[in-house]
Design a protein around this motif. Structure first.
Motif, mmCIF file in Angstrom:
data_model
loop_
_atom_site.group_PDB
_atom_site.id
_atom_site.type_symbol
_atom_site.label_atom_id
_atom_site.label_comp_id
_atom_site.label_asym_id
_atom_site.label_seq_id
_atom_site.Cartn_x
_atom_site.Cartn_y
_atom_site.Cartn_z
ATOM 1 N N GLN A 1 0.837 -1.194 0.000
ATOM 2 C CA GLN A 1 0.000 0.000 0.000
ATOM 3 C C GLN A 1 0.872 1.245 0.000
ATOM 4 O OE1 GLN A 1 -2.630 -0.054 3.357
ATOM 5 N NE2 GLN A 1 -3.482 1.978 2.965
ATOM 6 N N PHE B 1 -1.136 5.218 4.626
ATOM 7 C CA PHE B 1 -0.905 3.981 5.367
ATOM 8 C C PHE B 1 -0.998 4.189 6.872
ATOM 9 C CE2 PHE B 1 2.483 1.156 7.237
ATOM 10 C CZ PHE B 1 1.711 0.004 7.230
ATOM 11 N N LYS C 1 -3.635 -5.509 1.703
ATOM 12 C CA LYS C 1 -2.435 -4.697 1.515
ATOM 13 C C LYS C 1 -2.002 -3.977 2.790
ATOM 14 C CE LYS C 1 -2.632 -4.028 -3.475
ATOM 15 N NZ LYS C 1 -2.499 -3.077 -4.585
ATOM 16 N N ARG C 2 -2.945 -3.581 3.634
ATOM 17 C CA ARG C 2 -2.554 -2.880 4.864
ATOM 18 C C ARG C 2 -1.738 -3.804 5.764
ATOM 19 N NH1 ARG C 2 -5.740 -1.813 10.200
ATOM 20 N NH2 ARG C 2 -4.314 -0.365 11.231
ATOM 21 N N THR D 1 1.661 -4.588 4.126
ATOM 22 C CA THR D 1 2.574 -3.448 4.240
ATOM 23 C C THR D 1 3.090 -3.321 5.663
ATOM 24 O OG1 THR D 1 1.333 -2.332 2.481
ATOM 25 C CG2 THR D 1 2.853 -0.981 3.764
#
Length: 327
Positions: free
Chosen positions: A204, A209, A246-247, A250
């Motif tokens: 991400q 973020f 994705k969070r 990441t």
């Protein structure tokens, strides 16, 4: 006293206008040592600095002859900067660094001398191994900006500074003097992996973020147990096969990178270390601080805000220049 204070690093160059103790203006351009290294030409930095100075003079209705001095620190004093000057050898205090300032005029920047602050090299004893050797350009000014002329530690203990930027540095300060440091290219590595590897589709954008702390810890533990390279591939496994999103992927990635910082810290911490100061870009301190407090409960862990961190270099450069004038 009016000063232009230049902080030119790996990826950007900033000029601040000081009037007494106050910053009254600031201008920045996305040009630094990385661009000089790639292009093989320092004009990208001279153009950036000239534009910054012109912008500030115009914005504040000021003439160049009203400026008392121009002071510069950072990668601008390296071989991929504007003027390469020798590092001071550690241990190095405020007086040692101030005594080594070098003045040169660069008409393409300004028709005034620029006072260049030297960096510091550490571990270069005659019997030193390559792993003990390191260097800095710019962080020395940030450290003395943080100290603000006060005692480093009322108990007389060692201080550790963790700098977060294009490069991450762990710097040991003992009795007010820079004693040693360790550097990792973590910031550059982070962006290169995000932009130039297969992990790009799993990660991400950092501009939007918010770390998931549990997944940061998973990434850190994986890197420390299985190795950094294995942890990086696990980012893709988490996002594609585990549907972590994705969070979380990441966050796991950030934790893997964090392992590089803890490796620096383990090398530099001493039995006399009493305080750990985290400063620079805010993302890393936000996740490093709570874990560092757990692992090292005896340390006073201090996180400096990104806004305050941004002022340290210029403040320190002013202190060093003031000491230079009275020597």
């Amino acid at each position: 006293m009016k000063l232009f204070v230049i902080d030119s690093g790996t990826t950007s160059s900033r000029v601040r206008l000081y009037d007494g103790e106050r910053v009254v203006g600031s201008a920045v351009r996305p040009a630094g040592a990385k661009d000089v290294a790639i292009r093989g030409d320092a004009s990208v930095v001279t153009d950036a600095l000239r534009d910054c100075i012109a912008e500030l003079l115009e914005a504040h209705s000021c003439a160049l002859d009203e400026i008392d001095a121009i002071v510069a620190s950072g990668m601008i004093t390296s071989g991929v900067g504007l003027l390469e000057i020798p590092h001071r050898e550690a241990p190095a205090g405020l007086d040692d660094i101030a005594s080594a300032l070098v003045a040169r005029t660069f008409p393409d920047v300004a028709d005034r001398p620029i006072y260049f602050i030297p960096g510091v090299k550490t571990g270069f004893g005659t019997d030193s191994d390559i792993a003990e050797k390191d260097m800095m350009r710019g962080e020395e000014a940030e450290i003395f900006g943080y100290l603000e002329g006060g005692e480093p530690d009322p108990e007389g203990g060692d201080l550790l500074f963790m700098h977060y930027g294009s490069h991450h540095k762990c710097i040991l300060l003992r009795q007010g003097r820079i004693e040693g440091c360790r550097t990792s290219i973590t910031g550059e590595l982070m962006m290169t992996i995000m932009q130039q590897t297969i992990l790009k589709s799993s990660l991400q954008s950092l501009s939007e973020f918010e770390p998931d702390e549990a997944w940061v810890r998973k990434g850190l533990e994986t890197a420390e147990q299985a190795g950094f390279g294995r942890a990086l591939f696990s980012v893709r496994v988490a996002e594609t096969m585990e549907a972590a999103g994705k969070r979380r992927a990441t966050s796991f990635y950030l934790g893997a990178l964090l392992s590089l910082d803890f490796a620096l810290l383990r090398e530099m911490i001493t039995p006399r270390t009493s305080r750990l100061v985290l400063y620079g870009k805010s993302l890393y301190p936000s996740v490093f601080e709570p874990i560092a407090k757990e692992r090292y409960p005896e340390l006073d862990v201090v996180a400096v805000s990104e806004e305050e961190s941004d002022r340290l270099s210029a403040r320190g450069a002013m202190r060093i220049f003031e000491r230079y004038k009275v020597q």
